[in-house]
Design a protein around this motif. Structure first.
Motif, PDB file in Angstrom:
ATOM      1  N   ASP A 242     -44.431  32.865  -6.962  1.00 16.30           N
ATOM      2  CA  ASP A 242     -43.180  33.414  -6.561  1.00 16.30           C
ATOM      3  C   ASP A 242     -42.084  33.219  -7.589  1.00 16.30           C
ATOM      4  O   ASP A 242     -41.922  31.749  -7.713  1.00 16.30           O
ATOM      5  CB  ASP A 242     -42.695  32.998  -5.278  1.00 16.30           C
ATOM      6  N   PHE A 243     -41.400  33.890  -8.207  1.00 13.19           N
ATOM      7  CA  PHE A 243     -40.409  33.739  -9.267  1.00 13.19           C
ATOM      8  C   PHE A 243     -38.886  34.189  -8.610  1.00 13.19           C
ATOM      9  O   PHE A 243     -37.948  34.430  -9.437  1.00 13.19           O
ATOM     10  CB  PHE A 243     -40.801  34.281 -10.665  1.00 13.19           C
ATOM     11  N   SER A 244     -38.739  34.422  -7.077  1.00 14.73           N
ATOM     12  CA  SER A 244     -37.688  34.975  -6.628  1.00 14.73           C
ATOM     13  C   SER A 244     -36.596  33.943  -6.379  1.00 14.73           C
ATOM     14  O   SER A 244     -36.771  32.748  -6.479  1.00 14.73           O
ATOM     15  CB  SER A 244     -38.039  35.741  -5.313  1.00 14.73           C
ATOM     16  N   GLY A 245     -35.491  34.482  -5.942  1.00 15.85           N
ATOM     17  CA  GLY A 245     -34.367  33.793  -5.473  1.00 15.85           C
ATOM     18  C   GLY A 245     -33.523  32.880  -6.301  1.00 15.85           C
ATOM     19  O   GLY A 245     -33.968  32.337  -7.547  1.00 15.85           O
ATOM     20  N   TRP A 246     -32.327  33.093  -5.879  1.00 18.18           N
ATOM     21  CA  TRP A 246     -31.265  31.916  -6.497  1.00 18.18           C
ATOM     22  C   TRP A 246     -30.728  31.061  -5.521  1.00 18.18           C
ATOM     23  O   TRP A 246     -29.837  31.501  -4.578  1.00 18.18           O
ATOM     24  CB  TRP A 246     -29.871  32.708  -7.105  1.00 18.18           C
ATOM     25  N   THR A 247     -31.380  29.836  -5.311  1.00 15.57           N
ATOM     26  CA  THR A 247     -30.579  28.928  -4.544  1.00 15.57           C
ATOM     27  C   THR A 247     -29.204  28.443  -4.805  1.00 15.57           C
ATOM     28  O   THR A 247     -29.078  28.049  -5.986  1.00 15.57           O
ATOM     29  CB  THR A 247     -31.523  27.594  -4.493  1.00 15.57           C
ATOM     30  N   PHE A 248     -28.219  28.712  -3.765  1.00 14.93           N
ATOM     31  CA  PHE A 248     -27.058  28.099  -3.976  1.00 14.93           C
ATOM     32  C   PHE A 248     -26.903  26.622  -3.348  1.00 14.93           C
ATOM     33  O   PHE A 248     -27.308  26.608  -1.990  1.00 14.93           O
ATOM     34  CB  PHE A 248     -26.086  29.213  -3.173  1.00 14.93           C
ATOM     35  N   PHE A 249     -26.864  25.714  -4.129  1.00  9.66           N
ATOM     36  CA  PHE A 249     -27.176  24.243  -3.616  1.00  9.66           C
ATOM     37  C   PHE A 249     -25.623  23.230  -4.000  1.00  9.66           C
ATOM     38  O   PHE A 249     -24.925  23.893  -4.714  1.00  9.66           O
ATOM     39  CB  PHE A 249     -28.267  23.644  -4.396  1.00  9.66           C
ATOM     40  N   CYS A 250     -26.043  22.281  -3.357  1.00  7.13           N
ATOM     41  CA  CYS A 250     -24.704  21.207  -3.745  1.00  7.13           C
ATOM     42  C   CYS A 250     -25.295  19.867  -3.490  1.00  7.13           C
ATOM     43  O   CYS A 250     -26.573  19.914  -3.394  1.00  7.13           O
ATOM     44  CB  CYS A 250     -23.681  21.425  -2.537  1.00  7.13           C
ATOM     45  N   HIS A 251     -24.548  18.829  -3.566  1.00  5.40           N
ATOM     46  CA  HIS A 251     -25.211  17.336  -3.448  1.00  5.40           C
ATOM     47  C   HIS A 251     -25.186  17.162  -1.792  1.00  5.40           C
ATOM     48  O   HIS A 251     -24.394  17.748  -1.190  1.00  5.40           O
ATOM     49  CB  HIS A 251     -24.345  16.632  -4.295  1.00  5.40           C
ATOM     50  N   ALA A 252     -26.023  16.406  -1.455  1.00  2.00           N
ATOM     51  CA  ALA A 252     -26.305  16.059  -0.270  1.00  2.00           C
ATOM     52  C   ALA A 252     -25.216  15.179   0.418  1.00  2.00           C
ATOM     53  O   ALA A 252     -24.912  15.327   1.705  1.00  2.00           O
ATOM     54  CB  ALA A 252     -27.600  15.028  -0.025  1.00  2.00           C
ATOM     55  N   ASP A 253     -24.255  14.630  -0.437  1.00  4.46           N
ATOM     56  CA  ASP A 253     -23.073  13.873   0.018  1.00  4.46           C
ATOM     57  C   ASP A 253     -22.007  14.807   0.016  1.00  4.46           C
ATOM     58  O   ASP A 253     -21.026  14.135   0.417  1.00  4.46           O
ATOM     59  CB  ASP A 253     -22.832  12.597  -0.542  1.00  4.46           C
ATOM     60  N   LEU A 254     -22.163  16.102  -0.266  1.00  2.00           N
ATOM     61  CA  LEU A 254     -20.876  16.738  -0.180  1.00  2.00           C
ATOM     62  C   LEU A 254     -20.340  16.929   1.369  1.00  2.00           C
ATOM     63  O   LEU A 254     -21.225  16.996   2.337  1.00  2.00           O
ATOM     64  CB  LEU A 254     -21.359  18.372  -0.590  1.00  2.00           C
ATOM     65  N   PRO A 255     -19.046  16.734   1.450  1.00  2.21           N
ATOM     66  CA  PRO A 255     -18.628  16.584   3.058  1.00  2.21           C
ATOM     67  C   PRO A 255     -19.049  17.830   3.876  1.00  2.21           C
ATOM     68  O   PRO A 255     -19.013  18.940   3.162  1.00  2.21           O
ATOM     69  CB  PRO A 255     -16.961  16.510   2.691  1.00  2.21           C
ATOM     70  N   SER A 256     -19.254  17.453   4.851  1.00  2.00           N
ATOM     71  CA  SER A 256     -19.930  18.579   5.949  1.00  2.00           C
ATOM     72  C   SER A 256     -18.943  19.675   6.008  1.00  2.00           C
ATOM     73  O   SER A 256     -19.287  20.907   6.010  1.00  2.00           O
ATOM     74  CB  SER A 256     -20.383  17.888   7.213  1.00  2.00           C
ATOM     75  N   GLU A 257     -17.703  19.241   6.080  1.00  2.23           N
ATOM     76  CA  GLU A 257     -16.498  20.416   6.229  1.00  2.23           C
ATOM     77  C   GLU A 257     -16.701  21.317   5.075  1.00  2.23           C
ATOM     78  O   GLU A 257     -16.448  22.679   5.309  1.00  2.23           O
ATOM     79  CB  GLU A 257     -15.023  19.706   6.568  1.00  2.23           C
ATOM     80  N   VAL A 258     -16.767  21.057   4.127  1.00  6.41           N
ATOM     81  CA  VAL A 258     -16.620  21.838   2.679  1.00  6.41           C
ATOM     82  C   VAL A 258     -18.095  22.679   2.806  1.00  6.41           C
ATOM     83  O   VAL A 258     -17.840  24.064   2.654  1.00  6.41           O
ATOM     84  CB  VAL A 258     -16.748  20.836   1.590  1.00  6.41           C
ATOM     85  N   ALA A 259     -18.992  22.233   2.940  1.00  9.70           N
ATOM     86  CA  ALA A 259     -20.490  22.986   3.064  1.00  9.70           C
ATOM     87  C   ALA A 259     -20.271  24.044   4.494  1.00  9.70           C
ATOM     88  O   ALA A 259     -20.832  25.011   4.255  1.00  9.70           O
ATOM     89  CB  ALA A 259     -21.517  22.200   3.520  1.00  9.70           C
ATOM     90  N   TYR A 260     -19.697  23.452   5.541  1.00  9.12           N
ATOM     91  CA  TYR A 260     -19.482  24.263   6.619  1.00  9.12           C
ATOM     92  C   TYR A 260     -18.626  25.581   6.107  1.00  9.12           C
ATOM     93  O   TYR A 260     -18.812  26.836   6.416  1.00  9.12           O
ATOM     94  CB  TYR A 260     -18.872  23.720   7.684  1.00  9.12           C
ATOM     95  N   ASN A 261     -17.607  25.258   5.586  1.00 13.26           N
ATOM     96  CA  ASN A 261     -16.622  26.693   5.251  1.00 13.26           C
ATOM     97  C   ASN A 261     -17.288  27.288   4.015  1.00 13.26           C
ATOM     98  O   ASN A 261     -17.043  28.406   3.744  1.00 13.26           O
ATOM     99  CB  ASN A 261     -15.459  25.754   4.711  1.00 13.26           C
ATOM    100  N   MET A 262     -18.135  26.757   3.147  1.00  7.24           N
ATOM    101  CA  MET A 262     -18.760  27.455   2.071  1.00  7.24           C
ATOM    102  C   MET A 262     -19.615  28.370   2.842  1.00  7.24           C
ATOM    103  O   MET A 262     -19.754  29.867   2.485  1.00  7.24           O
ATOM    104  CB  MET A 262     -19.456  26.712   0.913  1.00  7.24           C
ATOM    105  N   ALA A 263     -20.369  28.120   3.767  1.00  8.04           N
ATOM    106  CA  ALA A 263     -21.488  28.794   4.453  1.00  8.04           C
ATOM    107  C   ALA A 263     -20.506  29.979   5.268  1.00  8.04           C
ATOM    108  O   ALA A 263     -21.031  31.234   5.219  1.00  8.04           O
ATOM    109  CB  ALA A 263     -22.119  28.334   5.748  1.00  8.04           C
ATOM    110  N   LYS A 264     -19.476  29.806   5.659  1.00 12.83           N
ATOM    111  CA  LYS A 264     -18.616  30.703   6.180  1.00 12.83           C
ATOM    112  C   LYS A 264     -18.053  31.850   5.179  1.00 12.83           C
ATOM    113  O   LYS A 264     -17.874  32.856   5.570  1.00 12.83           O
ATOM    114  CB  LYS A 264     -17.365  29.980   7.082  1.00 12.83           C
ATOM    115  N   ALA A 265     -17.531  31.268   4.223  1.00 10.30           N
ATOM    116  CA  ALA A 265     -17.200  32.049   3.032  1.00 10.30           C
ATOM    117  C   ALA A 265     -18.434  33.079   2.510  1.00 10.30           C
ATOM    118  O   ALA A 265     -18.030  34.174   2.301  1.00 10.30           O
ATOM    119  CB  ALA A 265     -16.794  31.219   1.878  1.00 10.30           C
TER     120      ALA A 265
END
Length: 315
Positions: A242-265
């Motif tokens: 499989d050569f599919s997909g663009w994973t949109f990633f961050c560091h594990a220690d990114l604040p949860s609030e930022v990751a939450y709002n990015m998912a919302k965006a």
């Protein structure tokens, strides 16, 4: 979020279109402190912002988010294999779909029906593939598959074969290699661009065997099927890398609030995001956070993103 955010996304020029839509949606829909900053950082295939680089830059905290294509590249960084000398604690916001397969195509008149045959016969294939450059993901994956069979591009050259390099799967060099008959084989991803021409020119698509598939999965690259529902001219359904997909990633220690709002965006703007399904259907949020045929999720979701997806019923 009480502290100003310097919000940065590292991506190749092909996916800065996604980065800009997502970033502007984030900034327009999240209550951010004054002096927060948005940086969209664009690179090309061989720059540190393209290909293998974004995972390292996110690990060094130079960027908050990055893109990895195909999804195996992000998994390789997460596992600390291949290009990556140690494990990088990446977490996914999700996967943007872009359907692709890595294919080993060989002319039928060669009599080759498997990659095992290439080794057994030491067939001097004239192979059209990508430029062999340092940290070139496609050639790395091709060589890893061949390694599982005990062969290599250099080995094929040594027994009389030839490797012809093309800068991209869909360019004039690739078309010429196929249509002129200069190439006996094509080893490459981007099959949607060259696959139909190869099949029309009398090429056979070779499967990867179970041992090769297991080897690739250990590195981080999942398997996928290519079927006659994709291409009617296929002789049979085959297992591929499989050569599919663009994973949109961050560091594990990114604040949860930022990751939450990015998912919302992403949720708020997902209908505007250009994706690339084989059948051209749009992306769904369930697919973004779970993975699918056009991009498997093979690193863990960030807990903040997972919280949002669960609240919305996507997980």
């Amino acid at each position: 979020m009480n502290q100003p955010i310097r919000f940065s996304i590292a991506g190749t020029s092909k996916r800065v279109d996604i980065a800009s839509v997502v970033a502007l949606t984030f900034f327009n829909n999240v209550d951010l402190p004054r002096k927060s900053q948005l940086d969209l950082c664009m690179g090309w295939r061989d720059s540190e912002l393209g290909g293998t680089g974004p995972a390292i830059l996110v690990d060094k905290k130079k960027y908050d988010f990055g893109f990895g294509n195909p999804v195996g590249l992000s998994a390789m960084a997460y596992l600390g294999r291949g290009f990556y000398k140690r494990k990088i604690p990446l977490r996914a916001i999700g996967v943007f779909p872009t359907w692709d397969r890595l294919i080993f195509a060989v002319r039928k008149d060669s009599g080759i029906e498997s990659l095992e045959d290439v080794k057994k016969r030491k067939y001097p294939l004239r192979i059209s593939t990508r430029r062999r450059a340092k940290l070139q993901t496609t050639v790395y994956v091709i060589e890893e598959v061949l390694k599982a069979y005990g062969i290599s591009l250099r080995g094929i050259e040594n027994w009389g074969g030839k490797v012809m390099e093309a800068p991209n799967p869909s360019g004039p060099d690739r078309r010429d290699h196929i249509e002129s008959g200069k190439a006996d084989a094509v080893f490459d991803e981007g099959v949607k661009s060259w696959g139909p021409a190869a099949l029309s020119a009398g090429m056979r698509f070779l499967p990867v065997n179970d041992a090769a598939a297991r080897h690739m999965e250990q590195i981080g690259f999942p398997s996928a099927m290519l079927t006659r529902s994709h291409y009617a001219k296929l002789e049979r359904d085959i297992k591929t890398v499989d050569f599919s997909g663009w994973t949109f990633f961050c560091h594990a220690d990114l604040p949860s609030e930022v990751a939450y709002n990015m998912a919302k965006a992403v949720d708020l703007c997902h209908k505007q995001i250009p994706v690339d399904h084989f059948d051209k259907r749009p992306m769904t949020m369930r697919e973004f956070c779970r993975g699918g045929e056009a991009g498997q999720l093979n690193i863990p979701l960030h807990p903040g993103a997972k919280k949002y997806f669960r609240e919305k019923g996507y997980l």
